[in-house]
Design an enzyme around this catalytic site. Sequence first.
Site, PDB file in Angstrom:
ATOM      1  N   CYS A 258       0.803  -1.229   0.000  1.00 61.18           N
ATOM      2  CA  CYS A 258       0.000   0.000   0.000  1.00 61.18           C
ATOM      3  C   CYS A 258       0.830   1.270   0.000  1.00 61.18           C
ATOM      4  O   CYS A 258       0.291   2.369  -0.165  1.00 61.18           O
ATOM      5  CB  CYS A 258      -0.929  -0.004   1.210  1.00 61.18           C
ATOM      6  SG  CYS A 258      -0.065  -0.062   2.801  1.00 61.18           S
ATOM      7  N   GLN A 259       2.152   1.178   0.176  1.00 61.00           N
ATOM      8  CA  GLN A 259       2.954   2.390   0.309  1.00 61.00           C
ATOM      9  C   GLN A 259       2.808   3.372  -0.859  1.00 61.00           C
ATOM     10  O   GLN A 259       2.776   4.589  -0.648  1.00 61.00           O
ATOM     11  CB  GLN A 259       4.440   2.029   0.502  1.00 61.00           C
ATOM     12  CG  GLN A 259       4.764   1.462   1.877  1.00 61.00           C
ATOM     13  CD  GLN A 259       4.466  -0.016   1.993  1.00 61.00           C
ATOM     14  OE1 GLN A 259       4.005  -0.638   1.051  1.00 61.00           O
ATOM     15  NE2 GLN A 259       4.715  -0.594   3.160  1.00 61.00           N
TER      16      GLN A 259
END
Length: 354
Positions: free
Chosen positions: A80-81
């Site tokens: 998700c970064q």
Amino acid sequence: MINVVDFFCGCGGTSAGLRQVGMNIVAGIDNDSDAGKTYAANFPDSTFLLKDIRNFSPSELGEFLVDLPGRLLFAACAPCQPFTKQHTQKKEGDARRELLDHFHKFVDELNPDYVLLENVPGLQRIARNEGPLARFLALLGTREYSFDLKVISSQDYGVPQMRKRLVLIASRLGAIAVPAPTHGVTQKKPHSTVWDWIGDLPAIRAGESDDTIPNHRASNLSELNKTRIQNTPVNGGRKDWPTDLTLRCHEGHSGHSDVYGRMAKDRPASALSTRCISLSNGRYGHPTQDRAISVREAARLQTFPDTFQFFGSMNSMARQIGNAVPVKLAEAMGRAVNDHLAKVSTSASSVTNG
């Protein structure tokens, strides 16, 4: 029986939650070898595939699915970064942005009965009409899946952590919905607190561990940081320090107020990151002891049971825990899928008998 393949499985938060509601975890797929050691140890009856999804074909995965009785669920929590607030302005060069696109081919070719997708809310804010989520929703439409998509708060599902997530549940068996919250002011159960989950653990000092509890080990602190945490009151932070303890980079700076902070006992924790056992990287100070939270305390705040053990360096274990889907959140979504399958199976049986 619902059989699960957990894509981007990491250490296995999603798998743990789905196993808790009776699903059969067939395989977990990830390219993190440390997370793979943790996954393999905690899911001995499943297969961990150390694979980069970009170089892995549906036909290879299909070999694990031959002759499985029951239904099939694909779960995916792509890294998700690239979609967090800190990355929303970065250019498209980050290859992790395209991982959801690579998940498409497995859904398209293997046609699972259910799909469970979890990520940060930023996934839907980036290029709404042509980004990775838009492309995935278009695929679901083409394959005639019904789906529901919502931004939810993890604390509303029993997780002692204020963690907003984007959740999608899809089914090719009929209309389906993200389950309603179970905890909160308007619900029968109050939000879980930090102390509900870690208050009974043995006291330890910075740099020490307690061998009676798996992974109950805290990072060491420099003498200066020990002095800083000693000068931090319950639920306090760096603004409570005497001036001689202030970092130069924080002088005249009002942001990042959570760093070096203590957690409150009587409320959910702030969202855990991949550096959740580091005092200087968030509000990760223990509520009453002069140290950052331990690996086990971080795991409990992600609702992992103590029987779930982590492997790797301290930093690796923190990364695995911070990246994980909270177990109780996955459990709530899995229960919704079970309820949906029971409902459509009953309807189909009624039609057949009629």
